[in-house]
Each structure stands twice: as C-alpha cells, then as structure tokens.
Design an enzyme around this catalytic site. Structure first.
Site, PDB file in Angstrom:
ATOM      1  N   GLY A  21      50.078  38.232  46.336  1.00 26.24           N
ATOM      2  CA  GLY A  21      49.082  38.368  45.291  1.00 26.24           C
ATOM      3  C   GLY A  21      48.128  37.191  45.218  1.00 26.24           C
ATOM      4  N   ASP A  42      58.267  29.973  45.569  1.00 22.73           N
ATOM      5  CA  ASP A  42      58.517  31.368  45.202  1.00 22.73           C
ATOM      6  C   ASP A  42      60.013  31.619  45.323  1.00 22.73           C
ATOM      7  OD1 ASP A  42      58.319  34.406  45.112  1.00 22.73           O
ATOM      8  OD2 ASP A  42      56.192  33.934  45.248  1.00 22.73           O
ATOM      9  N   ASP A  62      63.522  29.072  41.634  1.00 20.09           N
ATOM     10  CA  ASP A  62      63.341  29.816  40.398  1.00 20.09           C
ATOM     11  C   ASP A  62      62.640  28.884  39.415  1.00 20.09           C
ATOM     12  OD1 ASP A  62      63.658  31.015  37.857  1.00 20.09           O
ATOM     13  OD2 ASP A  62      65.501  32.026  38.488  1.00 20.09           O
ATOM     14  N   TYR A 151      53.788  40.147  26.666  1.00 19.45           N
ATOM     15  CA  TYR A 151      53.020  39.544  27.754  1.00 19.45           C
ATOM     16  C   TYR A 151      51.787  38.823  27.213  1.00 19.45           C
ATOM     17  CZ  TYR A 151      50.148  39.362  32.023  1.00 19.45           C
ATOM     18  OH  TYR A 151      49.355  38.955  33.073  1.00 19.45           O
TER      19      TYR A 151
END
Length: 223
Positions: A21, A42, A62, A151
C-alpha cells in the site's frame, strides 16, 4: 535506482506498514530519490521480502511492541525521516464495538505513533532536525464515515498528536506533518471503491503513489 542528487540524498528513513500500500509506495519513492537507507517495518514477512534489497533494512515488528521499538531506535539512532504509516480500519457501529476492538484500534493507530515518536525524537533533536510524517485520514475530525466512528476517533487523535508535536519541536528543527488521504485504490478494497466512488468527481480513487509523492515532499528539505 538511487539518484545521487535526489531530494532525499543521504537521508536515513524509517517507514512503518512498509510492506504494501502507501507504505510500500513510499519506500520505493524514498529509494528513488536517493535515500541512503530505508528501515522497512511490518509484520508481514512475505511482503517485506518482496521489497528491493538495495539500501533497505527489513524489520519484522509489531508496532504495539514498545520494547521492540526501543531496540529498533537503539539499532538505528540516526534516522532523519520517520513515517508512521501503520493503521487498521475497524468498521462497525459504536454499539457493536467491543472494548478490545476499541483498545486495539487505538494501540495500533495512535499509541504506536506515540511510541515511535518518543523513541526517535531525541535522536533527531541531537542531529539538529528531522521530519516526522503521521498517517491519518479524511475519516477523522475532518469528516464522518458511516460505521467508522472508532477508526475516525483514532485518526482525529493522530491529527491532534501531530499538531502538538509540531508546536513542541519546531524550534528543534523537527517538522511534524499529518497526511489525511481519502480511500486508496487497491486490489483489496473493492467494497470501498463501490461505497466512495459516488463522491469522486475525478472518477477514481486516489493512488498509493500519489500519497507517497506527498510524503516524499514532506520528507525532503523543500518544505
């Protein structure tokens, strides 16, 4: 791939959510513009391994792991550009949201940025400056999107966090900016394509590369 006279020539960068992305597109843009090093963070090992090897350090981490972030900062104490791109999208009405889902959304989307900034800011200050870029969204204090109140709350918090950091560290030579894109076109968000295309006068969703180019500008000395 490197450009010796590129806009990021010699800079050392760190990007979270770097495997795909916007994160991946930004890693590629930073490399293209001459970054000396990009630390790509990641949890997706397979996708991380697809990144180009030249000047890229892959770190499986993480972003909720505070001790892991401290270790990363010790390993790379001279980061010039920190791009906190990581984020998860929780989609449900408030009345259908469990405590754990709320907490996890804030841990990933907001607390991770707090942790990364807290660890890397002192080193940036000692180097005389740097750039911090935090990823928010139009779904924030800017506008509401149905079933994304959690969100949106996290992304509004990121805007507030970044504004506060900018105020606190402008005299240290630290630039802090927040990016608030609309939904991004990708093979995995066909539902969003259907939901949001009705409001797109341009006739398409934004591309990850377009957001990456904005991050490139914010990371450079052109600002």
């Amino acid at each position: 791939m490197a450009s010796p006279t590129g806009r990021l020539s010699g800079k050392r960068c760190l990007v979270t959510a770097a495997a795909q992305g916007i994160g991946r597109a930004t890693v590629e843009a930073f490399l293209r513009e001459g970054a000396a090093l990009v630390v790509a963070v990641d949890i997706n090992v397979e996708k991380l391994n697809e990144l180009p090897s030249d000047r890229v350090v892959r770190r499986v981490l993480d972003v909720r792991d505070g001790e892991g972030i401290k270790a990363l900062a010790r390993d790379y104490p001279d980061i010039d550009v920190l791009f906190n791109c990581v984020g998860i999208v929780h989609q449900s009405p408030l009345l259908e949201t469990a405590d754990q889902e709320w907490d996890n959304s804030f841990d990933v989307n907001v607390k991770s940025m707090f942790l990364f900034c807290r660890e890397f800011l002192p080193k940036m200050i000692s180097l005389g400056g740097g750039s911090i870029i935090n990823m928010a969204s139009v779904a924030s204090s800017l506008r509401a999107i149905n079933c994304r109140c959690v969100y949106g709350a996290t992304k509004a918090a990121i805007i507030g966090l970044t504004k506060g950091l900018a105020m606190e560290h402008v005299q240290d030579g630290i630039r802090c900016n927040v990016v608030c894109p609309s939904p991004i076109a990708s093979p995995n968000n066909r539902l969003e394509h259907i939901i949001f295309m009705g409001n797109k006068r341009i006739g398409r969703l934004a591309k990850a590369e377009e957001v990456a180019n904005l991050c490139l500008f914010l990371a450079s000395n052109e600002l």
